[in-house]
Scaffold this motif. Structure first.
Motif: not given
Length: 299
Positions: A236, A241-242, A244-246, A248-249, A269
């Motif tokens: 991050e 972001p790929l 970390p965004e996964l 978070h999703a 997480t």
């Protein structure tokens, strides 16, 4: 003057609390790893060995790691995140190695000539090995702690790191001493006339191997969770972001659960971080094992 000192102490304690909380995973691993170094000696040597390792840990932190961290913060703050990510990668690799050894039912080989050593020399080698291991784990604790106080004045950073280092060392080695002596406590209780004391004492003695095994498992899981979490934050930080965004999703639906939302999201997480750590650590460990295997075949 007094109010200024109180404010400073309050700032330091708040910074130390935040930094220490972030380092809890490595602390768990440190607590899980260390008892093995004091096992196998006569009961009267166990606590002195833990004391020697604790003193070595304090030297690691206060002579090398905390001053080094403050120099980084003052002159090269950009280096904190890469160092954290390297340390996180190492934790993932170490955890993967432990899992591979467990799956293959490998016994750790004895040090060369260990059986030929006298007890004093064997104790010296065990203590030295424990202090080297502590240096790696303490470096990660200090780096994690530093990353959470870099926005504070240098004096507050120094005091917070010193406080975290002292409290963690006292806490870790206090628990280690208790674990190491738990079987002796059990034996003492088993000799008491009280049926309850006897039952508790015998239970402690019987269950200590299982407790040590559980500690090793928890330590391995903590290494994966912490290492993977550090890598997530690092990605991050560098605008990748790929992954970390996964994470978070996947955690987002858990936030909506009534009452347990934050805790459930944290668990999701943490599991994702551990999975990331296992994949990366497994790839590194597998690659190194493959290279070693090929090198042996060429001989």
């Amino acid at each position: 003057m007094a109010s200024g000192l109180v404010a400073l102490l309050d700032d330091v304690s708040a910074a130390a609390g935040k930094a220490g909380t972030k380092a809890v995973g490595v602390v768990v691993d440190d607590t899980a790893v260390t008892p093995s170094y004091a096992m196998g000696f006569t009961p009267e040597r166990e606590l002195p060995i833990v004391w020697k390792i604790a003193l070595g840990s304090l030297r690691n932190k206060f002579l090398f790691l905390v001053p080094g961290a403050l120099l980084l913060s003052a002159f090269a703050p950009w280096a904190v995140t890469p160092i954290l990510m390297l340390g996180g990668t190492y934790l993932c690799f170490e955890a993967a190695e432990k899992i591979i050894e467990a799956l293959r039912h490998e016994d750790i080989p004895d040090e060369p000539g260990e059986f030929a050593l006298g007890s004093a020399e064997l104790e010296r080698q065990k203590v030295s090995g424990a202090i080297r291991t502590d240096l790696i784990l303490s470096a990660e604790i200090v780096a994690i702690s530093l990353s959470n106080v870099t926005d504070r004045p240098l004096a507050v950073q120094a005091a917070a790191l010193a406080l975290v280092g002292l409290l963690i060392t006292v806490g870790v080695y206090g628990v280690v001493a208790l674990i190491v002596k738990m079987d002796d406590i059990g034996l003492h209780m088993a000799k008491r006339p009280s049926p309850l004391a006897k039952a508790v004492g015998c239970g402690l003695v019987r269950r200590m191997p299982a407790v040590l095994s559980l500690l090793a498992t928890v330590g391995t899981a903590a290494m994966l969770w912490v290492g993977g979490g550090i890598l997530l934050h690092g990605l991050e930080h560098y605008g990748v972001p790929l992954i970390p965004e996964l994470a978070h999703a996947l955690a987002a639906p858990a936030h909506g659960l009534p009452a347990i939302g934050p805790a459930a999201a944290w668990i999701v997480t943490a599991l994702f971080s551990a999975a990331l750590g296992l994949v990366l650590g497994g790839a590194i460990a597998g690659g190194l094992h493959l290279l070693k295997h090929r090198a042996e075949h060429r001989r």
